[in-house]
Write a protein that holds these residues in place. Structure first.
Motif, PDB file in Angstrom:
ATOM      1  N   LEU A   1       0.833  -1.210   0.000  1.00  0.00           N
ATOM      2  CA  LEU A   1       0.000   0.000   0.000  1.00  0.00           C
ATOM      3  C   LEU A   1       0.862   1.253   0.000  1.00  0.00           C
ATOM      4  O   LEU A   1       0.561   2.231  -0.698  1.00  0.00           O
ATOM      5  CB  LEU A   1      -0.932  -0.004   1.215  1.00  0.00           C
ATOM      6  N   ASP A   2       1.933   1.223   0.744  1.00  0.00           N
ATOM      7  CA  ASP A   2       2.854   2.379   0.745  1.00  0.00           C
ATOM      8  C   ASP A   2       3.405   2.610  -0.663  1.00  0.00           C
ATOM      9  O   ASP A   2       3.522   3.744  -1.128  1.00  0.00           O
ATOM     10  CB  ASP A   2       4.026   2.125   1.710  1.00  0.00           C
ATOM     11  N   MET A   3       3.759   1.515  -1.324  1.00  0.00           N
ATOM     12  CA  MET A   3       4.303   1.649  -2.690  1.00  0.00           C
ATOM     13  C   MET A   3       3.239   2.243  -3.619  1.00  0.00           C
ATOM     14  O   MET A   3       3.524   3.094  -4.461  1.00  0.00           O
ATOM     15  CB  MET A   3       4.763   0.280  -3.216  1.00  0.00           C
ATOM     16  N   ALA A   4       1.999   1.791  -3.460  1.00  0.00           N
ATOM     17  CA  ALA A   4       0.923   2.313  -4.301  1.00  0.00           C
ATOM     18  C   ALA A   4       0.696   3.799  -4.026  1.00  0.00           C
ATOM     19  O   ALA A   4       0.510   4.601  -4.947  1.00  0.00           O
ATOM     20  CB  ALA A   4      -0.360   1.514  -4.054  1.00  0.00           C
ATOM     21  N   ARG A   5       0.745   4.160  -2.743  1.00  0.00           N
ATOM     22  CA  ARG A   5       0.541   5.576  -2.397  1.00  0.00           C
ATOM     23  C   ARG A   5       1.673   6.443  -2.958  1.00  0.00           C
ATOM     24  O   ARG A   5       1.451   7.582  -3.369  1.00  0.00           O
ATOM     25  CB  ARG A   5       0.477   5.744  -0.872  1.00  0.00           C
ATOM     26  N   ALA A   6       2.860   5.889  -2.990  1.00  0.00           N
ATOM     27  CA  ALA A   6       3.999   6.647  -3.533  1.00  0.00           C
ATOM     28  C   ALA A   6       3.790   6.956  -5.020  1.00  0.00           C
ATOM     29  O   ALA A   6       4.427   7.852  -5.572  1.00  0.00           O
ATOM     30  CB  ALA A   6       5.285   5.852  -3.339  1.00  0.00           C
ATOM     31  N   HIS A   7       2.894   6.225  -5.669  1.00  0.00           N
ATOM     32  CA  HIS A   7       2.576   6.483  -7.083  1.00  0.00           C
ATOM     33  C   HIS A   7       1.218   7.162  -7.230  1.00  0.00           C
ATOM     34  O   HIS A   7       0.585   7.091  -8.277  1.00  0.00           O
ATOM     35  CB  HIS A   7       2.599   5.172  -7.879  1.00  0.00           C
ATOM     36  N   GLY A   8       0.758   7.806  -6.154  1.00  0.00           N
ATOM     37  CA  GLY A   8      -0.472   8.612  -6.257  1.00  0.00           C
ATOM     38  C   GLY A   8      -1.736   7.865  -5.897  1.00  0.00           C
ATOM     39  O   GLY A   8      -2.845   8.406  -6.041  1.00  0.00           O
ATOM     40  N   GLY A   9      -1.639   6.633  -5.410  1.00  0.00           N
ATOM     41  CA  GLY A   9      -2.840   5.885  -5.051  1.00  0.00           C
ATOM     42  C   GLY A   9      -3.389   6.310  -3.700  1.00  0.00           C
ATOM     43  O   GLY A   9      -2.641   6.761  -2.829  1.00  0.00           O
ATOM     44  N   THR A  10      -4.692   6.181  -3.533  1.00  0.00           N
ATOM     45  CA  THR A  10      -5.284   6.442  -2.226  1.00  0.00           C
ATOM     46  C   THR A  10      -6.045   5.199  -1.802  1.00  0.00           C
ATOM     47  O   THR A  10      -6.845   4.655  -2.560  1.00  0.00           O
ATOM     48  CB  THR A  10      -6.259   7.643  -2.265  1.00  0.00           C
ATOM     49  N   GLY A  11      -5.780   4.720  -0.597  1.00  0.00           N
ATOM     50  CA  GLY A  11      -6.442   3.490  -0.144  1.00  0.00           C
ATOM     51  C   GLY A  11      -6.697   3.528   1.329  1.00  0.00           C
ATOM     52  O   GLY A  11      -6.074   4.296   2.073  1.00  0.00           O
ATOM     53  N   GLU A  12      -7.640   2.675   1.734  1.00  0.00           N
ATOM     54  CA  GLU A  12      -7.970   2.595   3.150  1.00  0.00           C
ATOM     55  C   GLU A  12      -6.931   1.748   3.875  1.00  0.00           C
ATOM     56  O   GLU A  12      -6.200   0.986   3.259  1.00  0.00           O
ATOM     57  CB  GLU A  12      -9.338   1.941   3.323  1.00  0.00           C
ATOM     58  N   ALA A  13      -6.955   1.849   5.215  1.00  0.00           N
ATOM     59  CA  ALA A  13      -6.063   1.004   6.014  1.00  0.00           C
ATOM     60  C   ALA A  13      -6.403  -0.463   5.749  1.00  0.00           C
ATOM     61  O   ALA A  13      -7.579  -0.803   5.603  1.00  0.00           O
ATOM     62  CB  ALA A  13      -6.245   1.329   7.485  1.00  0.00           C
ATOM     63  N   PRO A  14      -5.383  -1.318   5.644  1.00  0.00           N
ATOM     64  CA  PRO A  14      -5.652  -2.731   5.338  1.00  0.00           C
ATOM     65  C   PRO A  14      -6.467  -3.423   6.412  1.00  0.00           C
ATOM     66  O   PRO A  14      -6.396  -3.075   7.581  1.00  0.00           O
ATOM     67  CB  PRO A  14      -4.250  -3.334   5.261  1.00  0.00           C
ATOM     68  N   LYS A  15      -7.238  -4.430   5.964  1.00  0.00           N
ATOM     69  CA  LYS A  15      -8.010  -5.222   6.920  1.00  0.00           C
ATOM     70  C   LYS A  15      -7.570  -6.671   6.810  1.00  0.00           C
ATOM     71  O   LYS A  15      -7.514  -7.224   5.721  1.00  0.00           O
ATOM     72  CB  LYS A  15      -9.491  -5.144   6.567  1.00  0.00           C
ATOM     73  N   ALA A  16      -7.286  -7.280   7.946  1.00  0.00           N
ATOM     74  CA  ALA A  16      -6.957  -8.704   7.936  1.00  0.00           C
ATOM     75  C   ALA A  16      -8.273  -9.461   7.835  1.00  0.00           C
ATOM     76  O   ALA A  16      -9.193  -9.228   8.612  1.00  0.00           O
ATOM     77  CB  ALA A  16      -6.221  -9.074   9.206  1.00  0.00           C
ATOM     78  N   GLU A  17      -8.377 -10.381   6.860  1.00  0.00           N
ATOM     79  CA  GLU A  17      -9.659 -11.033   6.610  1.00  0.00           C
ATOM     80  C   GLU A  17     -10.033 -12.056   7.679  1.00  0.00           C
ATOM     81  O   GLU A  17     -11.155 -12.522   7.722  1.00  0.00           O
ATOM     82  CB  GLU A  17      -9.663 -11.663   5.225  1.00  0.00           C
ATOM     83  N   ARG A  18      -9.071 -12.406   8.537  1.00  0.00           N
ATOM     84  CA  ARG A  18      -9.425 -13.301   9.640  1.00  0.00           C
ATOM     85  C   ARG A  18     -10.375 -12.595  10.592  1.00  0.00           C
ATOM     86  O   ARG A  18     -11.219 -13.201  11.211  1.00  0.00           O
ATOM     87  CB  ARG A  18      -8.159 -13.660  10.410  1.00  0.00           C
ATOM     88  N   ASP A  19     -10.194 -11.271  10.713  1.00  0.00           N
ATOM     89  CA  ASP A  19     -10.952 -10.523  11.714  1.00  0.00           C
ATOM     90  C   ASP A  19     -12.093  -9.723  11.117  1.00  0.00           C
ATOM     91  O   ASP A  19     -13.081  -9.443  11.759  1.00  0.00           O
ATOM     92  CB  ASP A  19     -10.016  -9.536  12.438  1.00  0.00           C
ATOM     93  N   ALA A  20     -11.947  -9.330   9.884  1.00  0.00           N
ATOM     94  CA  ALA A  20     -12.949  -8.428   9.317  1.00  0.00           C
ATOM     95  C   ALA A  20     -13.156  -8.756   7.845  1.00  0.00           C
ATOM     96  O   ALA A  20     -12.269  -9.298   7.206  1.00  0.00           O
ATOM     97  CB  ALA A  20     -12.441  -6.994   9.456  1.00  0.00           C
ATOM     98  N   PRO A  21     -14.353  -8.458   7.312  1.00  0.00           N
ATOM     99  CA  PRO A  21     -14.564  -8.715   5.886  1.00  0.00           C
ATOM    100  C   PRO A  21     -13.678  -7.828   5.034  1.00  0.00           C
ATOM    101  O   PRO A  21     -13.224  -6.771   5.481  1.00  0.00           O
ATOM    102  CB  PRO A  21     -16.048  -8.376   5.678  1.00  0.00           C
ATOM    103  N   ALA A  22     -13.422  -8.283   3.821  1.00  0.00           N
ATOM    104  CA  ALA A  22     -12.611  -7.488   2.898  1.00  0.00           C
ATOM    105  C   ALA A  22     -13.288  -6.153   2.622  1.00  0.00           C
ATOM    106  O   ALA A  22     -14.482  -5.998   2.847  1.00  0.00           O
ATOM    107  CB  ALA A  22     -12.456  -8.264   1.603  1.00  0.00           C
ATOM    108  N   ASP A  23     -12.532  -5.158   2.139  1.00  0.00           N
ATOM    109  CA  ASP A  23     -13.149  -3.860   1.932  1.00  0.00           C
ATOM    110  C   ASP A  23     -14.176  -3.927   0.806  1.00  0.00           C
ATOM    111  O   ASP A  23     -14.248  -4.884   0.042  1.00  0.00           O
ATOM    112  CB  ASP A  23     -12.081  -2.760   1.767  1.00  0.00           C
ATOM    113  N   ALA A  24     -15.011  -2.864   0.739  1.00  0.00           N
ATOM    114  CA  ALA A  24     -16.194  -2.909  -0.130  1.00  0.00           C
ATOM    115  C   ALA A  24     -15.809  -3.090  -1.589  1.00  0.00           C
ATOM    116  O   ALA A  24     -16.437  -3.868  -2.322  1.00  0.00           O
ATOM    117  CB  ALA A  24     -16.991  -1.627   0.064  1.00  0.00           C
TER     118      ALA A  24
END
Ligand SMILES: Cc1cc2nc3c(=O)[nH]c(=O)nc-3n(C[C@H](O)[C@H](O)[C@H](O)COP(=O)(O)OP(=O)(O)OC[C@H]3O[C@@H](n4cnc5c(N)ncnc54)[C@H](O)[C@@H]3O)c2cc1C
Length: 536
Positions: free
Chosen positions: A355-378
């Motif tokens: 995610l850091d690498m993606a942001r360094a290229h202008g990407g915007t993303g939410e904080a990662p979610k571990a799928e063991r604990d929470a559903p994947a993002d929308a």
């Protein structure tokens, strides 16, 4: 210690469509077809009716099997219709228009290797063309006979050979019959905590033998995704005899015998069983999505991630059209779907770095979610469900007379931006020319490598009613030409079949074609195996 398992078919109470994708109860209804058609101005106002086998002109079989093989063979019209073609758009629209391909005379369902050999012997004596048939999910005309109209055709359905015969837990591998459909195979491995972990989009309706014969690509974006990587040894029945390669973790003993049959598309022999490398089921998963306003910067981000040692399981870049279609974005941005998994250790750190690498290229993303604990993002969830529903929707649009099809390729990174631009421009121009309508052309990167990637294109356009096949053939010819000029492969994982022969013939080196012809002559001296595929 060897273990045996019993085959089960988790979906066997549902009815498979003979003409379209998947189960009949999952097909969109008429109202949904009309709604979808409204999104493509110029399509029909009412859906084409669901085709019926009873309306097909099915001749009596031109050939009769000997009594010793009669119990393996059927001339039932439903079975013959369902074995006529694969599941490309071209196949679906021809069925809808009542013009399917050549209906095979007979369908055989052998249950063991010797029966396959006996069927080939009989076919060789009587010059019957034999088309090996797994799940029938070919999208390249791989299971459709298009040769001499006077020749009898036998569809050789392998799906009665669907058992995991042995599991070697020490070497973590299994001997699996080639006709096992994806879910049938995984169901037998699950009690052992193991998985083949090969999940093409067609997983539910395709077989191990089909994957091997087409060198299928699974869902995972990097590292182990091609079925080739999981093969330890193959058993292949050819008209010239049966071969079994040794089970080895690796071998430098000359050209690989398994490689000869991987991608042989039923033209050199029938793969009846394979020892396959297995993996432990993943226990740790994490996923996230990243939005980009600039597609070129998104490409740079994906390349950086692919050239790192992070090895994401999923690294799919959806362009704005693809992201909109799958519900992953509604604001015109491109979306990168990232996923990591492991059987050994948590993967959250790897996702955070990506995610850091993606942001360094202008990407915007939410904080990662571990799928063991929470559903994947929308966006990730939306993309996943759209991915599985897509083939059903394609058939719904086909019923509205629309032309909707995909094609895929691969090229080195230095060529990717120009290739994607050229496809959009030139394939778009070809679609406009042949239909008079502007086409929607979406792109996603399905597989990424340190040195390149595999772009996958979806084309949707209102057809010329009644002439949809000719329209698609025009568009596909333009696509083949663009790929060839950009030195991009005619197929990354959909195989050659009959539809990709022009591109494949251009791509393969001449001495290799000579060797392939000689191999075909040696293994299939009567030319009965899947004539027209790979080589004439
Ligand atoms: C909606 C959809 C999604 C798809 N997604 C993917 C994807 O994600 N990745 C991918 O790689 N492909 C995909 N495909 C293409 C197709 O599913 C693959 O080519 C698959 O590997 C075919 O398997 P099958 O069992 O259906 O083979 P079939 O379609 O029955 O046969 C394919 C070819 O293999 C030969 N063959 C089959 N079984 C044997 C055997 N035992 N021995 C020798 N030859 C044999 C046939 O003669 C034919 O030439 C998709 C297709 C559809 C319609």
């Amino acid at each position: 210690m060897p273990a045996t398992a019993t085959a089960t078919d988790p979906g066997n109470s549902r009815t498979r469509s003979w003409w379209g994708w998947g189960y009949t109860d999952a097909h969109p209804g008429d109202a949904e077809c009309v709604e979808m058609g409204a999104l493509l101005p110029g399509t029909l106002t009412r859906p084409l009716p669901i085709p019926r086998v009873a309306d097909l002109a099915i001749d009596s079989p031109a050939v009769t099997p000997p009594p010793s093989l009669a119990h393996l063979v059927t001339a039932d019209p439903e079975a013959r219709a369902a074995h006529t073609m694969g599941k490309a758009y071209r196949d679906v629209i021809r069925a809808l228009r009542g013009r399917p391909g050549r209906i095979p005379d007979l369908v055989a369902r052998p249950t063991e290797d010797q029966e396959v050999a006996d069927l080939l012997d009989w076919a060789g004596e009587h010059q019957v063309a034999v088309v090996p048939f797994g799940g029938g999910s070919s999208v390249v005309g791989g299971v459709e006979y298009r040769g001499d109209a006077h020749r009898a055709v036998l569809s050789l359905d392998l799906t009665a050979m669907d058992r995991v015969l042995e599991i070697d837990t020490v070497s973590r591998s299994a001997l699996i019959q080639a006709g096992a459909l994806g879910p049938v195979l995984e169901e037998q491995l699950r009690p052992h905590g193991l998985t083949l972990r090969h999940f093409p989009q067609s997983f539910e309706f395709s077989t191990l033998g089909g994957w091997l014969a087409t060198r299928a690509g699974g869902h995972y974006a990097t590292v182990h995704t091609h079925i080739d990587d999981f093969v330890q040894s193959l058993r292949v029945v050819t008209p010239a005899g049966t071969g079994l390669s040794w089970r080895l973790p690796g071998s430098g003993a000359g050209p690989s015998p398994d490689r000869l049959f991987l991608g042989s598309e039923g033209a050199l022999g029938v793969i009846t069983r394979a020892w396959m490398r297995l993996q432990e089921r993943p226990r740790y998963k994490a996923s996230a999505s990243v939005a980009f306003t600039d597609f070129q910067r998104a490409l740079d981000a994906v390349r950086a991630i692919a050239q790192s040692d992070l090895a994401p399981a999923n690294c799919r870049l959806l362009d704005p059209g693809e992201a909109l279609l799958s519900g992953a974005s509604h604001d015109g941005s491109s979306v990168l779907v990232l996923g990591f998994e492991s059987a050994t250790a948590p993967v959250d750190d790897r996702l955070a770095i990506a995610l850091d690498m993606a942001r360094a290229h202008g990407g915007t993303g939410e904080a990662p979610k571990a799928e063991r604990d929470a559903p994947a993002d929308a966006a990730v969830s939306a993309w996943r469900s759209a991915f599985l529903r897509m083939p059903y929707l394609r058939d719904g649009l086909a019923r509205m007379g629309a032309v909707v099809e995909t094609f895929e390729t691969a090229a080195t990174w230095d060529r990717i931006p120009a290739l994607i631009d050229a496809v959009r421009t030139e394939v778009g121009a070809a679609a406009l020319k042949t239909t008079g309508h502007a086409a929607t052309i979406n792109c996603r990167l399905t597989h990424v490598y340190p040195d390149g990637s595999a772009p996958y294109f979806t084309v949707a356009v209102a057809g010329r009613p009644g002439d949809e096949v000719a329209v698609w053939d025009d568009i596909k010819a333009a696509a083949t030409d663009v790929l060839h000029r950009h030195r991009a492969t005619i197929t990354h994982h959909h195989a050659v079949g009959r539809d990709h022969r022009p591109g494949y013939d251009l791509q393969r080196p001449a001495p290799f074609a000579l060797a392939l012809r000689a191999t075909k002559n040696a293994l299939d001296p009567h030319g009965i195996l899947n004539p027209g595929v790979l080589i004439d």
